[in-house]
Design a protein around this motif. Structure first.
Motif, short mmCIF file in Angstrom:
data_model
loop_
_atom_site.label_atom_id
_atom_site.label_comp_id
_atom_site.label_asym_id
_atom_site.label_seq_id
_atom_site.Cartn_x
_atom_site.Cartn_y
_atom_site.Cartn_z
N THR A 8 42.01 38.92 35.92
CA THR A 8 41.70 37.68 36.63
C THR A 8 42.92 37.13 37.35
O THR A 8 42.84 36.70 38.50
CB THR A 8 41.17 36.63 35.65
N TYR A 35 41.19 44.62 49.44
CA TYR A 35 41.33 43.54 50.41
C TYR A 35 42.28 42.49 49.84
O TYR A 35 42.36 42.30 48.63
CB TYR A 35 39.97 42.85 50.65
N GLY A 40 41.61 29.97 51.07
CA GLY A 40 41.02 29.34 52.23
C GLY A 40 40.96 30.21 53.47
O GLY A 40 40.65 29.72 54.56
N GLU A 41 41.25 31.50 53.31
CA GLU A 41 41.25 32.39 54.48
C GLU A 41 40.32 33.57 54.28
O GLU A 41 39.74 33.77 53.21
CB GLU A 41 42.68 32.89 54.75
N ALA A 42 40.17 34.37 55.35
CA ALA A 42 39.30 35.54 55.30
C ALA A 42 39.92 36.65 54.46
O ALA A 42 41.13 36.85 54.50
CB ALA A 42 39.07 36.07 56.72
N PRO A 43 39.10 37.39 53.70
CA PRO A 43 39.61 38.64 53.12
C PRO A 43 40.02 39.58 54.25
O PRO A 43 39.31 39.71 55.24
CB PRO A 43 38.41 39.20 52.36
N TRP A 99 31.58 44.71 44.62
CA TRP A 99 32.85 43.97 44.61
C TRP A 99 33.29 43.60 43.20
O TRP A 99 32.46 43.26 42.34
CB TRP A 99 32.70 42.68 45.41
N GLY A 100 34.59 43.64 42.97
CA GLY A 100 35.18 43.04 41.77
C GLY A 100 35.35 41.54 41.99
O GLY A 100 35.15 41.03 43.10
N SER A 101 35.74 40.85 40.92
CA SER A 101 35.90 39.39 41.00
C SER A 101 37.23 38.98 41.61
O SER A 101 37.45 37.81 41.87
CB SER A 101 35.79 38.78 39.60
N GLY A 102 38.12 39.96 41.81
CA GLY A 102 39.40 39.66 42.42
C GLY A 102 40.47 39.32 41.40
O GLY A 102 40.18 38.84 40.30
N ARG B 9 34.28 25.01 59.36
CA ARG B 9 35.10 25.53 58.27
C ARG B 9 34.79 24.82 56.96
O ARG B 9 34.92 25.39 55.88
CB ARG B 9 36.58 25.37 58.61
N GLN B 37 30.71 33.39 48.11
CA GLN B 37 31.85 33.59 47.21
C GLN B 37 32.02 32.34 46.35
O GLN B 37 32.33 31.26 46.84
CB GLN B 37 33.13 33.87 48.01
N LYS B 40 35.89 32.85 40.76
CA LYS B 40 35.98 33.83 39.67
C LYS B 40 34.75 34.73 39.57
O LYS B 40 34.49 35.29 38.50
CB LYS B 40 36.24 33.13 38.33
N LYS B 41 34.00 34.86 40.64
CA LYS B 41 32.84 35.76 40.66
C LYS B 41 33.00 36.76 41.79
O LYS B 41 33.66 36.47 42.79
CB LYS B 41 31.55 34.96 40.89
N PRO B 42 32.37 37.93 41.67
CA PRO B 42 32.41 38.88 42.79
C PRO B 42 31.69 38.33 44.01
O PRO B 42 30.80 37.48 43.89
CB PRO B 42 31.66 40.10 42.24
N LEU B 43 32.08 38.82 45.16
CA LEU B 43 31.34 38.48 46.37
C LEU B 43 29.87 38.87 46.20
O LEU B 43 29.57 39.97 45.73
CB LEU B 43 31.91 39.24 47.56
N LEU B 88 31.95 29.18 48.96
CA LEU B 88 32.49 29.62 50.25
C LEU B 88 31.52 30.66 50.81
O LEU B 88 31.19 31.63 50.12
CB LEU B 88 33.87 30.23 50.05
N LEU B 90 30.95 33.47 53.47
CA LEU B 90 31.72 34.36 54.32
C LEU B 90 30.80 35.20 55.19
O LEU B 90 29.80 35.72 54.73
CB LEU B 90 32.58 35.31 53.47
N GLN B 104 34.56 46.48 56.62
CA GLN B 104 34.05 45.16 56.98
C GLN B 104 35.20 44.22 57.31
O GLN B 104 36.22 44.21 56.61
CB GLN B 104 33.20 44.58 55.84
N TYR B 105 35.03 43.45 58.36
CA TYR B 105 36.02 42.46 58.78
C TYR B 105 35.40 41.09 58.59
O TYR B 105 34.28 40.84 59.04
CB TYR B 105 36.42 42.70 60.25
N PHE B 106 36.16 40.22 57.94
CA PHE B 106 35.62 38.94 57.51
C PHE B 106 36.10 37.78 58.37
O PHE B 106 37.22 37.79 58.89
CB PHE B 106 36.05 38.65 56.06
N GLY B 107 35.25 36.77 58.45
CA GLY B 107 35.65 35.49 58.99
C GLY B 107 36.29 34.65 57.90
O GLY B 107 36.28 35.03 56.72
N PRO B 108 36.84 33.47 58.26
CA PRO B 108 37.56 32.64 57.29
C PRO B 108 36.65 31.88 56.34
O PRO B 108 37.12 31.31 55.36
CB PRO B 108 38.33 31.66 58.18
#
Lengths: 109, 115
Positions: A8, A35, A40-43, A99-102, B9, B37, B40-43, B88, B90, B104-108
């Motif tokens: 985590t 990634y 607050g930003e894009a992956p 996806w993982g949780s990051g 945003r 998103q 603490k959870k996956p996308l 969030l 995305l 994949q390319y993401f927005g903010p």
């Protein structure tokens, strides 16, 4: 079920090296992505591995072992700007991204 | 800048409001995605559009309604949301969905708060 595991949170020191691990159990495997996501930003895309071994890209390297269902992201010469979340994602047999949780990485001076 | 823009945003809305999220990609990609998103959870993949056709809807409640008028624009229409929908949102795009190397390319993202 499909599962991606990452720590985590991790903390490391500026200038040091850190390894972020990712283990996966998925129905099939067609590649693994890392990634980076600042708050607050894009992956943003860092790396893609589909064959076993190490892929190096500047200060960042990514490793894959398909037999172990395991990958890691290695960050060298850490900088404060590397403070971010790092997301691991696997393409399964249906070509869907799991996806993982990051992992939230904190860098201290 | 990833070539994918999202507006607004930040969005705060009440449970009875109707609002829309907008996404635009300038990369010449063929597929667009909506993700949720939460901390603490996956996308969570919500919707996929491939050449303007919806190819995936992952059991998303009907209070979320996507629209893809062309391969460069994607909307997410919101109505009668619940507080647990705060997250969030995305948007992403990619060139060749279904190919192993497709990136994949993401927005903010749009930070949505439902009161």
């Amino acid at each position: 079920g499909q599962n991606i595991d990452q720590p985590t949170e991790m903390t490391a020191t500026e200038g040091a090296i850190v390894q972020i691990n990712c283990t996966y159990q998925t129905s099939g495997f067609n590649g693994l992505f890392w990634y980076q996501q600042h708050a607050g930003e894009a992956p943003t895309f860092l790396s893609y591995n589909v064959l076993d071994g190490l892929e190096e890209k500047g200060r960042f390297s990514s490793f894959l072992s398909r037999s172990k269902g395991y990958s890691y992201l290695l960050l060298k010469e850490l900088q404060m700007k590397d403070s971010a979340s790092y997301l691991c994602a696997v393409i399964d047999s249906n070509y869907e991204l799991i996806w993982g949780s990051g992992t939230k990485l904190f860098i201290k001076p | 800048e990833t070539g994918v823009t999202q507006t607004p945003r930040h969005l705060v809305m009440g449970m009875t409001n109707k609002k829309s999220l907008k996404c635009e990609q300038h990369l010449g990609h063929n597929a667009m995605y909506w993700y949720k998103q939460s901390a603490k959870k996956p996308l969570e993949l919500m919707f996929v559009y491939n050449f303007k056709e919806q190819t995936e809807n992952n059991s998303v409640p009907s209070r979320f309604s996507p629209e893809c008028p062309n391969s460069s624009h994607l909307f997410l229409h919101l109505h009668t949301l619940q507080p647990e929908d705060s997250a969030l949102y995305l948007c992403a795009s990619s060139l060749a969905p279904g190919q192993p190397t497709d990136t994949q390319y993401f927005g903010p993202g749009t930070r949505l708060t439902v009161l």
